[in-house]
Design an enzyme around this catalytic site. Structure first.
Site, PDB file in Angstrom:
ATOM      1  N   ASP A 148     105.411  97.677  49.520  1.00 19.28           N
ATOM      2  CA  ASP A 148     103.992  97.622  49.905  1.00 19.28           C
ATOM      3  C   ASP A 148     103.250  98.669  49.080  1.00 19.28           C
ATOM      4  O   ASP A 148     103.772  99.764  48.865  1.00 19.28           O
ATOM      5  CB  ASP A 148     103.856  97.921  51.407  1.00 19.28           C
ATOM      6  CG  ASP A 148     102.537  97.450  51.979  1.00 19.28           C
ATOM      7  OD1 ASP A 148     102.561  96.572  52.866  1.00 19.28           O
ATOM      8  OD2 ASP A 148     101.474  97.964  51.552  1.00 19.28           O
ATOM      9  N   ASN A 149     102.035  98.343  48.619  1.00 18.25           N
ATOM     10  CA  ASN A 149     101.286  99.337  47.838  1.00 18.25           C
ATOM     11  C   ASN A 149     100.407 100.217  48.728  1.00 18.25           C
ATOM     12  O   ASN A 149      99.707 101.102  48.229  1.00 18.25           O
ATOM     13  CB  ASN A 149     100.447  98.660  46.738  1.00 18.25           C
ATOM     14  CG  ASN A 149      99.395  97.733  47.312  1.00 18.25           C
ATOM     15  OD1 ASN A 149      99.172  97.706  48.522  1.00 18.25           O
ATOM     16  ND2 ASN A 149      98.737  96.986  46.453  1.00 18.25           N
ATOM     17  N   HIS A 192      88.245  90.797  62.091  1.00 16.78           N
ATOM     18  CA  HIS A 192      88.779  89.781  63.001  1.00 16.78           C
ATOM     19  C   HIS A 192      88.251  89.924  64.420  1.00 16.78           C
ATOM     20  O   HIS A 192      87.970  91.029  64.880  1.00 16.78           O
ATOM     21  CB  HIS A 192      90.313  89.820  62.984  1.00 16.78           C
ATOM     22  CG  HIS A 192      90.865  89.332  61.687  1.00 16.78           C
ATOM     23  ND1 HIS A 192      91.569  90.127  60.820  1.00 16.78           N
ATOM     24  CD2 HIS A 192      90.752  88.130  61.075  1.00 16.78           C
ATOM     25  CE1 HIS A 192      91.882  89.437  59.746  1.00 16.78           C
ATOM     26  NE2 HIS A 192      91.394  88.219  59.869  1.00 16.78           N
ATOM     27  N   ASN A 246      95.322  81.489  63.544  1.00 15.63           N
ATOM     28  CA  ASN A 246      94.769  82.830  63.816  1.00 15.63           C
ATOM     29  C   ASN A 246      95.790  83.766  64.458  1.00 15.63           C
ATOM     30  O   ASN A 246      95.963  83.760  65.681  1.00 15.63           O
ATOM     31  CB  ASN A 246      93.528  82.700  64.701  1.00 15.63           C
ATOM     32  CG  ASN A 246      92.355  82.142  63.927  1.00 15.63           C
ATOM     33  OD1 ASN A 246      92.392  81.006  63.467  1.00 15.63           O
ATOM     34  ND2 ASN A 246      91.334  82.944  63.733  1.00 15.63           N
ATOM     35  N   TYR A 271      90.181  82.972  48.368  1.00 13.60           N
ATOM     36  CA  TYR A 271      91.358  83.363  49.156  1.00 13.60           C
ATOM     37  C   TYR A 271      92.266  82.151  49.378  1.00 13.60           C
ATOM     38  O   TYR A 271      93.447  82.153  49.003  1.00 13.60           O
ATOM     39  CB  TYR A 271      90.919  83.985  50.491  1.00 13.60           C
ATOM     40  CG  TYR A 271      92.053  84.121  51.469  1.00 13.60           C
ATOM     41  CD1 TYR A 271      93.172  84.869  51.142  1.00 13.60           C
ATOM     42  CD2 TYR A 271      92.014  83.474  52.709  1.00 13.60           C
ATOM     43  CE1 TYR A 271      94.229  84.974  52.032  1.00 13.60           C
ATOM     44  CE2 TYR A 271      93.061  83.583  53.598  1.00 13.60           C
ATOM     45  CZ  TYR A 271      94.173  84.338  53.255  1.00 13.60           C
ATOM     46  OH  TYR A 271      95.227  84.425  54.131  1.00 13.60           O
TER      47      TYR A 271
HETATM   48  N1  UDP Z   1      83.890  85.891  64.912  1.00 10.64           N
HETATM   49  C1  UDP Z   1      82.754  86.317  65.584  1.00 10.64           C
HETATM   50  N2  UDP Z   1      82.403  87.631  65.500  1.00 10.64           N
HETATM   51  C2  UDP Z   1      83.120  88.550  64.785  1.00 10.64           C
HETATM   52  C3  UDP Z   1      84.301  88.104  64.110  1.00 10.64           C
HETATM   53  C4  UDP Z   1      84.638  86.773  64.204  1.00 10.64           C
HETATM   54  O1  UDP Z   1      82.065  85.534  66.234  1.00 10.64           O
HETATM   55  O2  UDP Z   1      82.733  89.717  64.740  1.00 10.64           O
HETATM   56  C5  UDP Z   1      84.285  84.477  65.008  1.00 10.64           C
HETATM   57  C6  UDP Z   1      84.410  83.782  63.666  1.00 10.64           C
HETATM   58  O3  UDP Z   1      83.169  83.204  63.302  1.00 10.64           O
HETATM   59  C7  UDP Z   1      85.481  82.727  63.959  1.00 10.64           C
HETATM   60  C8  UDP Z   1      86.348  83.377  65.038  1.00 10.64           C
HETATM   61  O4  UDP Z   1      85.570  84.444  65.570  1.00 10.64           O
HETATM   62  O5  UDP Z   1      84.894  81.575  64.517  1.00 10.64           O
HETATM   63  C9  UDP Z   1      87.639  83.952  64.492  1.00 10.64           C
HETATM   64  O6  UDP Z   1      87.325  84.752  63.366  1.00 10.64           O
HETATM   65  P1  UDP Z   1      88.394  85.696  62.673  1.00 10.64           P
HETATM   66  O7  UDP Z   1      87.669  86.441  61.590  1.00 10.64           O
HETATM   67  O8  UDP Z   1      89.101  86.506  63.708  1.00 10.64           O
HETATM   68  O9  UDP Z   1      89.462  84.698  62.053  1.00 10.64           O
HETATM   69  P2  UDP Z   1      89.270  83.437  61.055  1.00 10.64           P
HETATM   70  O10 UDP Z   1      89.140  82.224  61.939  1.00 10.64           O
HETATM   71  O11 UDP Z   1      88.070  83.683  60.199  1.00 10.64           O
HETATM   72  O12 UDP Z   1      90.550  83.426  60.294  1.00 10.64           O
END
Ligand code: UDP
Length: 324
Positions: free
Chosen positions: A31-32, A187, A170, A141
Site C-alpha cells: 500500500d502506498n 460516502h 455499496n 473511475y
Molecule cells: N448521498 C447523499 N449525501 C451525501 C453522500 C451521499 O445524499 O452526503 C447519497 C448519494 O447521492 C447516493 C447515496 O447517498 O445516492 C450513496 O452514496 P455514496 O457516495 O455513499 O455511494 P455511491 O452510491 O456513490 O457509491
C-alpha cells in the site's frame, strides 16, 4: 497460501486482510498509504509501503514471499475526482494494474481477485443489475476499472491467468477493528454518523425528486465483512476458471432517507438533514443481482439488516475516537 493484498491498508482492504489471516493465509500487504492507514493493517500481516508502478519492488515482493495469489484492491475510487483528473485514474488504476500483472507474469503467479465496481454499468437499463448487462461507465473511475477487467480477460486468453472480478455495490459497516475513514469523506453512512456525532452540522440529501419510493436514491448496502468473505471464496475457483460476480445483498435496497432514519435510531440522535441538489452521475436505483455468486460459490450475506450495518459503523467510529 501466500497472498499479496494490494491496497490492504484501505477500508475494504484492511477487512479483506483480516479475513485472509483468519483463514490461515500468509498475507503480505502492499500500500502506498496515500489513502490507506498504516495502523489499519493487521499486525500479523507483513506490510510493504510502495507503489504498483515500482516494478523492481513488486518483483522483490513476489520473490521473497513466494506469492501464490493476488487480491488487487489498490486504486483511486472517487468518481468526482476521476472526472476532474482522469490522468490520475488511468495511471494508477490501469497502468499501475498492468505493472502488477507484469510482475505476476514474471513470477508465474496465475491467480488474481480484482476489486471492481458497479460503476462499470453506468446508468443501468434495469434493476437488479446482472453481470451480463450492458457495460457503459459514465466516469473515468468506472472506465478504468472496466479497462482493467478487460485486460484480465485478454491475459487469461493469452497467458492462462485466472481472475475473479468482484463488482462491489455499496460497501458499508465495519469489522471490530477496521472501518471507513476516508479523507475527504464522501460516502453516505460515515457522513450521516459524523452528523450524528456533531462533527459536521448536517447531512446533505443529494436530491429528493428521484422516481423512488421516497424521492431519494436507492442503494444496495453490503456489509464490508460479507464483502471481504467473498474474496476468500473467489480465490478457491481460480485453479480452474475465471469469473465476474456482482456483490450486493439485492432485495429492495435502502433509500438515502431510510439510511438517515435508521442511523437516528441506532445513534439515538435526531440527525439534521439538508435537502441539496442531485449529485451529477448518481443513478436513481442501484441494486445488485447477486444470484451468480450465491449459486456458484455459496456466498450468503450474513449482515443484511441496515440497522446491523450502521450499528457496526457507529461502534467502530466510537472505538476509533477513543484513540484520538
Ligand atoms: N448521498 C447523499 N449525501 C451525501 C453522500 C451521499 O445524499 O452526503 C447519497 C448519494 O447521492 C447516493 C447515496 O447517498 O445516492 C450513496 O452514496 P455514496 O457516495 O455513499 O455511494 P455511491 O452510491 O456513490 O457509491
Amino acid at each position: 497460501m501466500n497472498i499479496l493484498v494490494t491496497g490492504g491498508a484501505g477500508y475494504i482492504g484492511s477487512v479483506v486482510v483480516e479475513e485472509c489471516l483468519k483463514k490461515g493465509h500468509t498475507t503480505i500487504v502492499l500500500d502506498n498509504l496515500v489513502k490507506g492507514h498504516r495502523n489499519s493493517v493487521h499486525t500479523e500481516a507483513h506490510f510493504v509501503e510502495g507503489e504498483l508502478l515500482d516494478g523492481p519492488l513488486l518483483k522483490k515482493i513476489f520473490r521473497e514471499n513466494k506469492i501464490e495469489a493476488v487480491i488487487h484492491m489498490a486504486a483511486y475510487s472517487l468518481v468526482g475526482e476521476s472526472v476532474l483528473d482522469p490522468a490520475k485514474y488511468y495511471e494508477n488504476n490501469v497502468v499501475g494494474g498492468l505493472s502488477l500483472l507484469d510482475a505476476m507474469q514474471n513470477s508465474d503467479v496465475k491467480k488474481i481477485v480484482f476489486s471492481s465496481t458497479a460503476a462499470v454499468y453506468g446508468e443501468p437499463e434495469k434493476q437488479p443489475v446482472e453481470e451480463t448487462d450492458r457495460l457503459a461507465p459514465t466516469n473515468p473511475y468506472g472506465e478504468t476499472k472496466l479497462a482493467f477487467e478487460h485486460a484480465l480477460g485478454w491475459y487469461e486468453n493469452a497467458y492462462g491467468l485466472r481472475y475473479a472480478s468482484l463488482r462491489y455495490f455499496n460497501a458499508a459497516g465495519a469489522s471490530a477493528k477496521c472501518g471507513e475513514l476516508h479523507d475527504p469523506e464522501t460516502h453516505l453512512i460515515p457522513l450521516v454518523l459524523q452528523a450524528a456525532a456533531g462533527k459536521i452540522p448536517a447531512i446533505d440529501i443529494f436530491g429528493e425528486d428521484y422516481p423512488t419510493r421516497d424521492g431519494t436514491c436507492v442503494r444496495d448496502y453490503i456489509h464490508v465483512v460479507d464483502l471481504a468473505r467473498a474474496h476468500i471464496l473467489a480465490l478457491q475457483i481460480l485453479g480452474e476458471r475465471s469469473a465476474v460476480y456482482n456483490l450486493g445483498c439485492g432485495g429492495e435496497g435502502y433509500t438515502v432517507n431510510e439510511v438517515v432514519s435508521t442511523a437516528c435510531e441506532v445513534t439515538g440522535t435526531e440527525i439534521p438533514k439538508r435537502i441539496s441538489a442531485r449529485r451529477p452521475g448518481d443513478p436513481a436505483v442501484l441494486i445488485a443481482g447477486s444470484d451468480k455468486i450465491k449459486n456458484e460459490l455459496g456466498w450468503e450475506p450474513e449482515f443484511q439488516d441496515l440497522r446491523v450495518i450502521i450499528q457496526s459503523a457507529w461502534d467502530w467510529m466510537n472505538f476509533e475516537s477513543e484513540f484520538k
